[in-house]
Design a protein around this motif. Structure first.
Motif, mmCIF file in Angstrom:
data_model
loop_
_atom_site.group_PDB
_atom_site.id
_atom_site.type_symbol
_atom_site.label_atom_id
_atom_site.label_comp_id
_atom_site.label_asym_id
_atom_site.label_seq_id
_atom_site.Cartn_x
_atom_site.Cartn_y
_atom_site.Cartn_z
ATOM 1 N N GLU A 131 44.234 35.002 47.044
ATOM 2 C CA GLU A 131 43.075 34.942 46.144
ATOM 3 C C GLU A 131 41.844 34.408 46.869
ATOM 4 O OE1 GLU A 131 41.833 33.295 41.694
ATOM 5 O OE2 GLU A 131 43.731 32.652 42.615
ATOM 6 N N GLU A 132 42.040 33.400 47.696
ATOM 7 C CA GLU A 132 40.921 32.830 48.456
ATOM 8 C C GLU A 132 40.311 33.856 49.408
ATOM 9 O OE1 GLU A 132 42.309 29.355 50.454
ATOM 10 O OE2 GLU A 132 42.729 28.263 48.596
ATOM 11 N N THR A 135 38.325 36.497 47.474
ATOM 12 C CA THR A 135 37.081 35.937 46.951
ATOM 13 C C THR A 135 36.070 35.697 48.068
ATOM 14 O OG1 THR A 135 38.319 34.841 45.170
ATOM 15 C CG2 THR A 135 36.078 34.049 45.611
ATOM 16 N N SER A 136 36.531 35.157 49.187
ATOM 17 C CA SER A 136 35.622 34.771 50.265
ATOM 18 C C SER A 136 34.986 35.961 50.978
ATOM 19 C CB SER A 136 36.355 33.899 51.289
ATOM 20 O OG SER A 136 37.392 34.636 51.925
ATOM 21 N N GLY A 138 33.690 38.506 49.651
ATOM 22 C CA GLY A 138 32.491 38.865 48.900
ATOM 23 C C GLY A 138 32.241 40.343 48.734
ATOM 24 N N ASP A 140 34.075 42.374 46.394
ATOM 25 C CA ASP A 140 34.472 42.902 45.090
ATOM 26 C C ASP A 140 34.057 41.963 43.960
ATOM 27 O OD1 ASP A 140 35.964 45.191 46.143
ATOM 28 O OD2 ASP A 140 37.403 43.704 46.861
ATOM 29 N N SER A 142 34.591 40.003 40.327
ATOM 30 C CA SER A 142 35.712 39.175 39.881
ATOM 31 C C SER A 142 36.763 39.991 39.137
ATOM 32 C CB SER A 142 35.206 38.033 39.000
ATOM 33 O OG SER A 142 34.498 38.542 37.876
ATOM 34 N N ILE A 145 38.844 41.737 41.724
ATOM 35 C CA ILE A 145 39.739 40.780 42.378
ATOM 36 C C ILE A 145 40.930 40.466 41.489
ATOM 37 C CG2 ILE A 145 39.941 38.386 43.185
ATOM 38 C CD1 ILE A 145 37.040 38.611 44.164
ATOM 39 N N LYS A 146 40.677 40.282 40.190
ATOM 40 C CA LYS A 146 41.760 39.992 39.246
ATOM 41 C C LYS A 146 42.743 41.152 39.205
ATOM 42 C CE LYS A 146 40.837 37.776 35.481
ATOM 43 N NZ LYS A 146 40.346 37.406 34.104
#
Length: 205
Positions: A131-132, A135-136, A138, A140, A142, A145-146
């Motif tokens: 997940e990190e 997210t990092s 940058g 996509d 949220s 990402i989910k």
């Protein structure tokens, strides 16, 4: 005539680091080439046409499917991806090795067609790390990402289908591990015998 090259597939859940690993591997490994896949997804910042992917619309992609132009193709997160059959075959016949960065569905298709390919699966050290990383980078939203995280467990379950398993807990170590797989294959007798044919003849004369 050069001995046929080896085909490698690298699969992983999104965010596990397979793209970075493959790119680094290509820079340090001579005689290894990556296939440039076709995709219907949009180009991301920093990507280049014909380098990262061949970006096509869905109609063009499905036309290539009808022409049986792909060694494998799959739909991932509402987008299509495919590997050029002609390019892979020509590159392998030239004696070079080919590495394909594809999802587990594509890897399964290739194993059915080419039983001598070598499949590698890359996993993250934890779901939190995955997940990190998603997210990092940058790239996509949220919601995307989910969706990728919810699909990760299903993707991860297919690691048992691969020949080799790499845990990307440290990038350098994971890169060395994949490089060792390729080196081991290249040092096998048939390939070494072909490479050092003249030397072996001299040693045995």
């Amino acid at each position: 005539m050069p001995k046929k090259g080896t085909l490698y597939t690298v699969s992983a859940p999104s965010g596990a680091g397979k793209t970075s690993l493959v790119n680094a591997l290509l820079k340090k490994t001579s005689g290894l080439h990556a296939s440039v896949s076709h995709t219907t997804r949009a180009m991301r910042p920093g990507e280049k046409e014909g380098v990262d992917y061949y970006f096509v619309n869905q109609a063009a992609f499905l036309s290539l499917v009808d022409e049986q132009a792909f060694l494998e193709h799959a739909q991932v997160f509402n987008h299509f991806y495919g590997t050029s059959q002609k390019w892979v075959q020509q590159t392998l016949l030239s004696g070079a090795d080919v590495i394909l960065e594809i999802d587990w569905q594509g890897a399964a298709q290739i194993r059915r067609l080419l039983s001598d390919c070598i499949s590698i699966f890359v996993l993250p050290p934890s779901l939190n790390a995955l997940e990190e990383r998603l997210t990092s980078r940058g790239q996509d939203a949220s919601a995307v990402i989910k969706r990728r995280l919810s699909a990760a467990k299903e993707e991860i379950s297919h690691f048992k289908e691969a020949d080799y398993l790499i845990i990307n807990d440290g990038f350098s170590e994971a890169l060395d591990d994949i490089g060792s797989i390729i080196l081991s294959k290249r040092l096998k007798l048939p390939r070494q015998e072909q490479k050092y044919l003249s030397l072996l003849k001299d040693l045995l004369s």
